[in-house]
Design a protein around this motif. Structure first.
Motif, PDB file in Angstrom:
ATOM      1  N   LEU A   1      -5.036 -37.902-106.353  1.00  0.00           N
ATOM      2  CA  LEU A   1      -4.584 -38.831-105.307  1.00  0.00           C
ATOM      3  C   LEU A   1      -3.344 -38.287-104.594  1.00  0.00           C
ATOM      4  CD1 LEU A   1      -6.535 -40.586-106.954  1.00  0.00           C
ATOM      5  CD2 LEU A   1      -4.880 -42.430-106.842  1.00  0.00           C
ATOM      6  N   ALA A   2      -3.470 -38.014-103.326  1.00  0.00           N
ATOM      7  CA  ALA A   2      -2.344 -37.465-102.567  1.00  0.00           C
ATOM      8  C   ALA A   2      -1.183 -38.454-102.564  1.00  0.00           C
ATOM      9  CB  ALA A   2      -2.784 -37.149-101.133  1.00  0.00           C
ATOM     10  N   GLY A   3      -0.010 -37.961-102.863  1.00  0.00           N
ATOM     11  CA  GLY A   3       1.208 -38.767-102.772  1.00  0.00           C
ATOM     12  C   GLY A   3       1.500 -39.626-103.985  1.00  0.00           C
ATOM     13  N   ILE A   4       0.519 -39.839-104.828  1.00  0.00           N
ATOM     14  CA  ILE A   4       0.726 -40.745-105.970  1.00  0.00           C
ATOM     15  C   ILE A   4       1.320 -39.942-107.128  1.00  0.00           C
ATOM     16  CG2 ILE A   4      -0.349 -42.393-107.539  1.00  0.00           C
ATOM     17  CD1 ILE A   4      -0.385 -43.255-104.565  1.00  0.00           C
ATOM     18  N   THR A   5       2.599 -40.218-107.384  1.00  0.00           N
ATOM     19  CA  THR A   5       3.355 -39.386-108.325  1.00  0.00           C
ATOM     20  C   THR A   5       2.957 -39.665-109.774  1.00  0.00           C
ATOM     21  OG1 THR A   5       5.080 -41.046-108.504  1.00  0.00           O
ATOM     22  CG2 THR A   5       5.379 -39.368-106.788  1.00  0.00           C
TER      23      THR A   5
ATOM     24  N   ALA B   1       3.022 -31.262-103.620  1.00  0.00           N
ATOM     25  CA  ALA B   1       2.874 -31.721-102.228  1.00  0.00           C
ATOM     26  C   ALA B   1       2.899 -30.529-101.278  1.00  0.00           C
ATOM     27  CB  ALA B   1       3.973 -32.713-101.893  1.00  0.00           C
ATOM     28  N   ALA B   2       3.816 -29.593-101.552  1.00  0.00           N
ATOM     29  CA  ALA B   2       3.951 -28.436-100.645  1.00  0.00           C
ATOM     30  C   ALA B   2       2.696 -27.553-100.705  1.00  0.00           C
ATOM     31  CB  ALA B   2       5.194 -27.628-101.019  1.00  0.00           C
ATOM     32  N   ILE B   3       2.240 -27.268-101.924  1.00  0.00           N
ATOM     33  CA  ILE B   3       1.014 -26.446-102.036  1.00  0.00           C
ATOM     34  C   ILE B   3      -0.152 -27.212-101.421  1.00  0.00           C
ATOM     35  CG2 ILE B   3      -0.616 -25.309-103.609  1.00  0.00           C
ATOM     36  CD1 ILE B   3       1.699 -24.846-105.541  1.00  0.00           C
ATOM     37  N   GLY B   4      -0.202 -28.515-101.722  1.00  0.00           N
ATOM     38  CA  GLY B   4      -1.295 -29.336-101.183  1.00  0.00           C
ATOM     39  C   GLY B   4      -1.315 -29.345 -99.669  1.00  0.00           C
TER      40      GLY B   4
ATOM     41  N   SER C   1      -2.841 -25.770 -98.986  1.00  0.00           N
ATOM     42  CA  SER C   1      -4.197 -25.397 -99.416  1.00  0.00           C
ATOM     43  C   SER C   1      -5.182 -26.564 -99.429  1.00  0.00           C
ATOM     44  CB  SER C   1      -4.153 -24.737-100.800  1.00  0.00           C
ATOM     45  OG  SER C   1      -3.548 -25.604-101.736  1.00  0.00           O
ATOM     46  N   ALA C   2      -4.711 -27.775 -99.760  1.00  0.00           N
ATOM     47  CA  ALA C   2      -5.665 -28.901 -99.801  1.00  0.00           C
ATOM     48  C   ALA C   2      -6.042 -29.314 -98.384  1.00  0.00           C
ATOM     49  CB  ALA C   2      -5.065 -30.068-100.574  1.00  0.00           C
ATOM     50  N   SER C   3      -5.028 -29.381 -97.507  1.00  0.00           N
ATOM     51  CA  SER C   3      -5.306 -29.696 -96.107  1.00  0.00           C
ATOM     52  C   SER C   3      -5.791 -28.464 -95.361  1.00  0.00           C
ATOM     53  CB  SER C   3      -4.035 -30.206 -95.413  1.00  0.00           C
ATOM     54  OG  SER C   3      -3.527 -31.333 -96.078  1.00  0.00           O
ATOM     55  N   GLY C   4      -5.466 -27.296 -95.867  1.00  0.00           N
ATOM     56  CA  GLY C   4      -5.694 -26.034 -95.167  1.00  0.00           C
ATOM     57  C   GLY C   4      -7.085 -25.833 -94.579  1.00  0.00           C
ATOM     58  N   PRO C   5      -8.150 -26.150 -95.319  1.00  0.00           N
ATOM     59  CA  PRO C   5      -9.475 -25.944 -94.716  1.00  0.00           C
ATOM     60  C   PRO C   5      -9.632 -26.672 -93.380  1.00  0.00           C
ATOM     61  CG  PRO C   5      -9.695 -26.269 -97.076  1.00  0.00           C
ATOM     62  CD  PRO C   5      -8.239 -26.519 -96.745  1.00  0.00           C
ATOM     63  N   ALA C   6      -8.996 -27.858 -93.268  1.00  0.00           N
ATOM     64  CA  ALA C   6      -9.064 -28.582 -91.985  1.00  0.00           C
ATOM     65  C   ALA C   6      -8.308 -27.812 -90.897  1.00  0.00           C
ATOM     66  CB  ALA C   6      -8.464 -29.982 -92.138  1.00  0.00           C
ATOM     67  N   TYR C   7      -7.160 -27.227 -91.270  1.00  0.00           N
ATOM     68  CA  TYR C   7      -6.358 -26.543 -90.261  1.00  0.00           C
ATOM     69  C   TYR C   7      -7.047 -25.255 -89.790  1.00  0.00           C
ATOM     70  CZ  TYR C   7      -2.809 -29.745 -92.057  1.00  0.00           C
ATOM     71  OH  TYR C   7      -2.135 -30.861 -92.440  1.00  0.00           O
TER      72      TYR C   7
ATOM     73  N   ALA D   1       2.312 -33.850 -92.277  1.00  0.00           N
ATOM     74  CA  ALA D   1       1.482 -34.118 -93.469  1.00  0.00           C
ATOM     75  C   ALA D   1       2.378 -34.504 -94.649  1.00  0.00           C
ATOM     76  CB  ALA D   1       0.638 -32.891 -93.802  1.00  0.00           C
ATOM     77  N   LEU D   2       3.509 -33.792 -94.805  1.00  0.00           N
ATOM     78  CA  LEU D   2       4.401 -34.091 -95.935  1.00  0.00           C
ATOM     79  C   LEU D   2       5.078 -35.454 -95.781  1.00  0.00           C
ATOM     80  CD1 LEU D   2       5.849 -30.533 -96.556  1.00  0.00           C
ATOM     81  CD2 LEU D   2       4.422 -31.864 -98.113  1.00  0.00           C
ATOM     82  N   LYS D   3       5.311 -35.850 -94.532  1.00  0.00           N
ATOM     83  CA  LYS D   3       5.877 -37.190 -94.300  1.00  0.00           C
ATOM     84  C   LYS D   3       4.886 -38.256 -94.793  1.00  0.00           C
ATOM     85  CE  LYS D   3       7.779 -39.954 -90.509  1.00  0.00           C
ATOM     86  NZ  LYS D   3       6.680 -40.741 -89.922  1.00  0.00           N
ATOM     87  N   ARG D   4       3.605 -37.991 -94.544  1.00  0.00           N
ATOM     88  CA  ARG D   4       2.571 -38.946 -94.971  1.00  0.00           C
ATOM     89  C   ARG D   4       2.471 -39.009 -96.505  1.00  0.00           C
ATOM     90  NH1 ARG D   4       0.709 -43.611 -94.555  1.00  0.00           N
ATOM     91  NH2 ARG D   4      -1.487 -43.867 -95.046  1.00  0.00           N
ATOM     92  N   VAL D   5       2.702 -37.876 -97.168  1.00  0.00           N
ATOM     93  CA  VAL D   5       2.728 -37.871 -98.640  1.00  0.00           C
ATOM     94  C   VAL D   5       3.780 -38.878 -99.121  1.00  0.00           C
ATOM     95  CG1 VAL D   5       3.391 -36.486-100.665  1.00  0.00           C
ATOM     96  CG2 VAL D   5       1.889 -35.496 -98.931  1.00  0.00           C
TER      97      VAL D   5
END
Ligand code: NDP
Ligand code: A1CAB
Length: 269
Positions: free
Chosen positions: A92-96, A161-164, A167-173, A255-259
């Protein structure tokens, strides 16, 4: 022998991302007997038992594969099934980890991951993070993630979060960049089908070339751009002060702000 999922195991939510992981594990010959997918639609997943509700069982492994916004709806019903030998893996993105620990206080270990879609081809990036010093659980999960690609441990939670964001968002970019190049090809007279297929093939081919040669992306670019040639002129636009880097910095920042926002919303509840 391939890594094994501790069983009984539940995959709670199995959409785009968890589904890609299942594809990668299937290609690695992971045993899915005693693994259940639990999703409200009950949409079948090949060779895995699919349920629409939690069975009367205490799972040893639970992978959270739903949207972060669903945590507050799902956690109260899932929590009674979580016991002291249950390993929870969350994408889950952002959920610590601390938010998850609060929702699942009894879990043996909570391990965060931030995978990306190419796990389906076992070419993924899957950073891991845990605050629980449970070597056995961490080794078991690392073994499973290692089947799907590069699986580095993060020392600090911010790194996930930084790696995500990369690389996690990366395929979209990367996909969006290839689309933009395809559209530019249409502007220059190519048919849409041809322009988009050659742009996509160039992305795929560049990745394959870099992987095979071990060259960095900087070296690949240098190899293409002949001095005083055509590519050099294009790169000068990308490398200019209004070019790619400030755009990418803004992209990652957004993206990191949204995290942070996702974490904040979960903390409030
Ligand atoms: N997409 C990506 O590339 C990446 C996603 N992630 C993370 O993965 C998670 C899932 O994202 P993604 O796969 O894209 O989303 P999808 O919308 O594709 O999948 C969401 C899944 O959650 C299930 N779900 C919804 N409600 C419930 C519920 N009440 N109980 C159990 N399952 C439920 C859905 O079930 P059903 O199929 O029945 O509707 C579906 O299987 C997110 O937390 C995201 O942050 C992380 C890295 C990359
Ligand atoms: O966009 C998202 O929120 C998820 C997490 C990273 C990639 N996809």
């Amino acid at each position: 022998m391939t890594a094994a999922i501790p069983v009984p195991a539940w995959l709670v939510g199995c959409g785009n991302m968890a589904g890609a992981m299942v594809d990668g594990w299937r290609a690695s010959a992971v045993d899915f007997s005693n693994v259940a997918v639990i999703r409200p639609s009950g949409a079948p997943v090949e060779s895995i038992r699919t349920l629409t509700d939690y069975p009367d069982q205490q799972p040893r492994f639970v992978m959270l594969g739903f949207k972060p916004q669903k945590l507050d709806e799902i956690a109260p019903r899932l929590e009674p099934h979580i016991e002291s030998d249950t390993i929870i893996v969350s994408m889950l993105a952002g959920i610590t980890a601390s938010i998850l620990r609060q929702r699942f206080p009894n879990a043996r270990a909570i391990i965060r991951i931030m995978p990306n879609l190419p796990v389906a081809q076992r070419q993924g990036v899957i950073p891991l993070y845990s605050e629980d010093r449970d070597d056995q659980a961490c080794d078991a999960v690392e073994g499973l993630m290692g089947l799907l690609g590069l699986a580095p441990w993060c020392e600090h939670e911010d790194q996930i979060a930084a790696i995500g964001a990369i690389s996690a968002s990366g395929p979209a970019y990367f996909a969006r960049f290839a689309e933009a190049i395809g559209r530019a090809g249409v502007t220059h007279g190519l048919s849409s089908t041809l322009a988009h297929s050659i742009a996509a093939q160039t992305l795929i081919g560049t990745g394959a070339f870099a992987a095979a040669t071990g060259e960095s992306m900087g070296e690949v670019a240098r190899r293409v751009a002949s001095p005083k040639g055509t590519t050099e002129q294009g790169l000068a636009v990308l490398d200019g002060p209004e070019g790619l880097q400030p755009l990418v910095d803004r992209m990652l920042g957004a993206a990191l702000k949204r995290v942070e926002e996702l974490a904040e919303a979960a903390r409030r509840n």
